[in-house]
Design a protein around this motif. Structure first.
Motif, short mmCIF file in Angstrom:
data_model
loop_
_atom_site.label_atom_id
_atom_site.label_comp_id
_atom_site.label_asym_id
_atom_site.label_seq_id
_atom_site.Cartn_x
_atom_site.Cartn_y
_atom_site.Cartn_z
N CYS A 141 36.78 12.12 33.65
CA CYS A 141 37.79 11.13 33.29
C CYS A 141 38.52 11.24 32.01
N THR A 144 40.62 14.01 32.03
CA THR A 144 41.83 13.71 32.58
C THR A 144 42.80 13.08 31.85
N PRO A 385 31.99 16.24 38.66
CA PRO A 385 33.09 16.15 39.68
C PRO A 385 34.64 15.53 39.29
N THR A 386 35.69 15.58 40.08
CA THR A 386 36.78 15.21 39.57
C THR A 386 36.90 13.65 39.56
N CYS A 387 37.76 13.43 38.37
CA CYS A 387 37.95 11.99 38.02
C CYS A 387 38.74 11.00 39.15
N MET A 388 38.08 10.10 39.90
CA MET A 388 38.68 9.41 41.09
C MET A 388 39.22 8.13 40.45
N ASP A 389 38.67 7.81 39.22
CA ASP A 389 38.85 6.35 38.85
C ASP A 389 38.94 6.35 37.36
N LYS A 390 39.95 6.50 36.60
CA LYS A 390 39.93 6.65 35.08
C LYS A 390 39.19 5.43 34.39
N SER A 392 36.48 4.12 35.62
CA SER A 392 35.02 4.01 36.12
C SER A 392 34.19 4.21 35.02
#
Length: 488
Positions: A141, A144, A385-390, A392
């Motif tokens: 994150c 990102t 893993p890919t950041c799904m919620d910045k 988090s």
């Protein structure tokens, strides 16, 4: 520079070598202060609520003293004590001071481990500068956000100018330290135990005035850590663990972060095997190899490096299930190891990783974070893993407190509650079968007992007594001689 009014005298004062100059410090942009603009009240204790304070149990290399509108912080590093002041925004403060809560922070390359604490406090968005390019970050994150423009790379010359920047953690090369440059990573590493390093979450909370949130978070961290310790010791693993590294790319085998590793291993009920040569590893049931390596490092490369290790060593006897592990199971896309950057802020997760690799039934459903089996996984790693919620917050996504293991009876023998429940269930089934077979006799016996109770005080010795069950259905009865039985 970050605060042109800060001079060398202020720097020496920061180190405790000169008195603080009585110069009113210039305040950066201020948000979420408990003091509104122009509303400061001299003599008011703005930290009177104990929830607005932190106290320390494990960390030894920093402490804090609360005054009415400012905090005095001491950081101990390599035998030196550095002191600085955190003053509430919208209150008067002498230079040098840092006004809190800070709005934005920066990190140089020397203090990248600090970012994990700030992220765990939920303050990722406050990071304005970082000393690593985005491709080297192991926080997906944060990476990102950096690709979107913030944080920015820390300037190579250390020159930063932003009104919202409250503090920079670290020391850029060639820049004289001031109150706003605080290098603390070495002080964290010098803490001897996982919980001491983890408790530095409270240090970073001081800059955000988020002591209450940090106390709650720390309470949860220590509860899960101590729960694992209790359960693991109850299991009685007694595992002998060696945690090793080849020092600075040489052929010298030594312990990896010896005091830290020894405490972790003791907390799970095991023993730490100290090493200075490969032959010392014969006393280990489990080996964690912490040697910095490049891509492609597998069990074959391990054997080539650890010359002499073969299947006669206890941790190598199980083939693909050998107890040889590495901590680089989670890396950036370029292979940057996340463990040395993030693990100090998550002590309960480190402990869970090690225990789960000793006994994969300890935490059902836990997949592990950093440790990987070198024998089973080879050179494979899991990329961040890919950041799904910045927004988090890093940390475990399941409870790390496993169910209580088998209880211990007074005689010292262990019993499993599941087994006890199974035995009781079987006993009830047997009792049901017996009742079904002898139900007539049991019913007659109970009826006679009830009648005997009801006539216990009658003077006569003769009671009209129900006949057999069949006779009872026909309304039949029989007389029998019966002495009073009293209250049965």
């Amino acid at each position: 520079m970050l605060a042109s009014s800060f001079n060398l005298a202020a720097t020496w004062a920061l180190l405790g070598l000169l008195p603080l100059p009585a110069v009113l410090a210039q305040q950066p942009s201020c948000q979420n202060s408990p003091i509104s603009p122009n509303q400061f009240k001299d003599g008011t204790d703005y930290f009177a609520n104990q929830e607005s304070r932190v106290s320390l149990k494990y960390a030894k290399n920093f402490d804090v003293t609360y005054n009415k509108h400012y905090k005095e912080v001491t950081v101990r590093n390599n035998g030196q004590s550095n002191k600085f002041t955190l003053t509430l925004c919208n209150a008067p403060g002498n230079s040098p001071t840092i006004f809190v809560p800070v709005v934005k922070v920066g990190f140089t390359a020397t203090d990248l481990i600090d970012m994990a604490y700030v992220e765990r406090l939920g303050q990722r968005a406050s990071i304005l500068y970082t000393g690593a390019p985005s491709q080297n970050l192991t926080s997906a994150c944060l990476q990102t956000l950096m690709e979107e423009g913030q944080p920015k790379p820390f300037p190579s010359n250390g020159s930063v100018a932003d009104a919202s920047l409250g503090v920079v953690f670290g020391q850029p090369a060639g820049v004289q330290a001031t109150a706003q440059f605080l290098a603390v990573a070495d002080a964290i590493r010098q803490e001897a135990s996982p919980l001491a390093r983890g408790e530095w979450i409270k240090f970073f909370a001081l800059f955000y005035n988020s002591e209450k949130e940090a106390n709650k978070l720390w309470s949860n961290i220590t509860a899960q850590y101590e729960c694992q310790t209790e359960r693991a010791k109850a299991k009685g693993y007694k595992t002998r663990v060696a945690w090793t590294t080849y020092k600075d790319g040489t052929a010298t085998l030594t312990d990896y972060d010896a005091d830290y590793a020894a405490q972790l291993i003791a907390d799970l009920g095991g023993s730490h095997v100290r090493v200075s040569s490969v032959q010392d590893l014969r006393g280990a049931d489990m080996l964690i190899d912490g040697t910095p390596v490049g891509p492609g490092y597998d069990i074959t490369a391990f054997k080539a490096r650890y010359t002499g290790v073969d299947s006669s060593f206890p941790f190598m006897r199980a083939g693909l299930f050998s107890k040889v592990f590495r901590t680089d199971g989670l890396t950036s896309a370029l292979g940057i190891d996340d463990f040395p950057l993030s693990s100090f802020a998550q002590p309960e997760v480190v402990l869970a990783d090690i225990i789960n690799d000793i006994d994969d039934a300890f935490l059902p459903g836990y997949a592990g974070t950093w440790l990987k089996s070198l024998a089973a996984s080879g050179a494979a790693t899991n990329h961040v893993p890919t950041c799904m919620d910045k927004t988090s917050i890093p940390g475990p996504n399941i409870s790390l407190c496993p169910p209580m293991p088998a209880q211990t009876a007074k005689g010292g023998e262990a019993f499993d509650p599941v087994v006890v429940a199974s035995v009781l269930g079987s006993a009830l089934v047997v009792a049901g079968i017996i009742f079904f077979i002898y139900r007539k006799e049991i019913i007659i016996y109970l009826r006679r007992r009830r009648i005997a109770r009801s006539h216990a005080n009658e003077p006569t010795d003769t009671i009209r007594w129900p006949g057999s069950l069949e006779a009872g259905k026909r309304g039949g009865a029989q007389e029998i001689g019966l002495k009073p039985l009293g209250n049965l």
